[in-house]
Design a protein around this motif. Structure first.
Motif, PDB file in Angstrom:
ATOM      1  N   VAL A  40       0.830  -1.005   0.212  1.00  0.00           N
ATOM      2  CA  VAL A  40      -0.396  -0.119   0.595  1.00  0.00           C
ATOM      3  C   VAL A  40       0.789   0.866   0.085  1.00  0.00           C
ATOM      4  CG1 VAL A  40      -1.806   1.267   1.210  1.00  0.00           C
ATOM      5  CG2 VAL A  40      -2.029  -1.198   1.089  1.00  0.00           C
ATOM      6  N   ARG A  42       2.059   4.901   0.360  1.00  0.00           N
ATOM      7  CA  ARG A  42       1.543   6.270   1.465  1.00  0.00           C
ATOM      8  C   ARG A  42       2.657   7.288   1.261  1.00  0.00           C
ATOM      9  NH1 ARG A  42      -2.757   4.075   1.512  1.00  0.00           N
ATOM     10  NH2 ARG A  42      -3.563   3.241   2.721  1.00  0.00           N
ATOM     11  N   THR A  45       4.004  11.757   6.301  1.00  0.00           N
ATOM     12  CA  THR A  45       3.714  13.369   6.888  1.00  0.00           C
ATOM     13  C   THR A  45       4.472  13.478   8.131  1.00  0.00           C
ATOM     14  OG1 THR A  45       2.745  11.834   8.942  1.00  0.00           O
ATOM     15  CG2 THR A  45       1.298  12.602   6.700  1.00  0.00           C
ATOM     16  N   GLY A  94      -6.618  -1.089   6.920  1.00  0.00           N
ATOM     17  CA  GLY A  94      -6.302  -0.221   7.098  1.00  0.00           C
ATOM     18  C   GLY A  94      -6.582   0.240   7.909  1.00  0.00           C
ATOM     19  N   TYR A  95      -5.929   1.348   8.912  1.00  0.00           N
ATOM     20  CA  TYR A  95      -6.065   2.219   9.308  1.00  0.00           C
ATOM     21  C   TYR A  95      -6.863   3.598   9.334  1.00  0.00           C
ATOM     22  CZ  TYR A  95      -5.276   3.879  14.605  1.00  0.00           C
ATOM     23  OH  TYR A  95      -5.055   4.882  15.688  1.00  0.00           O
ATOM     24  N   VAL A  97      -8.572   7.587   8.380  1.00  0.00           N
ATOM     25  CA  VAL A  97      -8.967   7.394   7.481  1.00  0.00           C
ATOM     26  C   VAL A  97      -8.289   6.975   6.307  1.00  0.00           C
ATOM     27  CG1 VAL A  97      -8.542   9.729   8.471  1.00  0.00           C
ATOM     28  CG2 VAL A  97      -7.271   9.003   5.855  1.00  0.00           C
ATOM     29  N   HIS A  98      -7.643   5.377   6.641  1.00  0.00           N
ATOM     30  CA  HIS A  98      -7.980   4.728   4.817  1.00  0.00           C
ATOM     31  C   HIS A  98      -8.033   3.773   5.679  1.00  0.00           C
ATOM     32  CE1 HIS A  98      -4.740   7.366   2.884  1.00  0.00           C
ATOM     33  NE2 HIS A  98      -3.974   7.790   4.527  1.00  0.00           N
ATOM     34  N   ARG A  99      -9.108   3.475   6.256  1.00  0.00           N
ATOM     35  CA  ARG A  99      -9.690   1.589   6.744  1.00  0.00           C
ATOM     36  C   ARG A  99     -10.606   1.854   5.341  1.00  0.00           C
ATOM     37  NH1 ARG A  99      -9.968  -1.764  11.010  1.00  0.00           N
ATOM     38  NH2 ARG A  99     -12.343  -2.506  11.015  1.00  0.00           N
ATOM     39  N   CYS A 100     -10.935   0.505   5.206  1.00  0.00           N
ATOM     40  CA  CYS A 100     -11.869   0.279   4.494  1.00  0.00           C
ATOM     41  C   CYS A 100     -12.644   0.608   4.859  1.00  0.00           C
ATOM     42  CB  CYS A 100     -11.524  -1.382   3.753  1.00  0.00           C
ATOM     43  SG  CYS A 100     -13.565  -1.702   2.638  1.00  0.00           S
TER      44      CYS A 100
END
Length: 152
Positions: A40, A42, A45, A94-95, A97-100
């Motif tokens: 995945v 990313r 940040t 995911g986790y 804001v990226h969690r399904c």
């Protein structure tokens, strides 16, 4: 579905009380098999060091979810399938804001299906010999090509 009939103790536990063990079985299956196998992408940040490697803010990284879900510092004996394991913290969906978005529905559907299957077919057994399972390993969603079973 591959892991439960593969281990006689866990198959028996599931067969004796499918509704009790459906949720832990599905959660452990998500951790153990991690259906999204390929990395995945990313962007970092902020700067961080992981395993002696500096990742700077703005660096692109590829997260390999199966490796994270087999981290022995988080999941002891992580290469073993265990329905009694604390699976809190697995990242199969995911986790943040990226969690399904559909993860809750998918998980409940799987729990209901597994419970119903083991209620109706408690003596479910695999017919394919160990090591001869065909996997879909070059597509986005990892899984079996087929799973041959029998019951009495």
């Amino acid at each position: 579905m591959l892991s439960l009939p593969r281990d006689e103790n866990q198959r028996c536990r599931m067969s004796e009380c499918p509704r009790r063990w459906a949720a832990p079985a599905v959660d452990e299956s998500l951790r153990y098999w991690t259906v999204i196998q390929h990395g995945v992408a990313r962007v970092s940040t902020h700067g961080v060091e992981i395993g002696g490697q500096l990742i700077r803010e703005g660096d692109a990284v590829i997260v390999h979810l199966p490796t994270i879900n087999r981290d022995p510092s988080v999941f002891p004996n992580s290469d073993d399938f265990g329905m009694t394991r604390n699976t809190r913290g697995h990242l199969a969906f995911g986790y943040g804001v990226h969690r399904c978005l559909g993860s809750s529905v998918a998980q409940i559907q799987a729990e209901l299906a597994i419970a119903a299957l083991f209620e109706r077919l408690p003596k479910l057994r695999l017919t394919t010999p160990e090591g001869l399972f065909g996997f879909l390993d070059h597509v986005l969603v990892y899984g079996l090509r087929e799973l041959n079973v029998t019951w009495s």
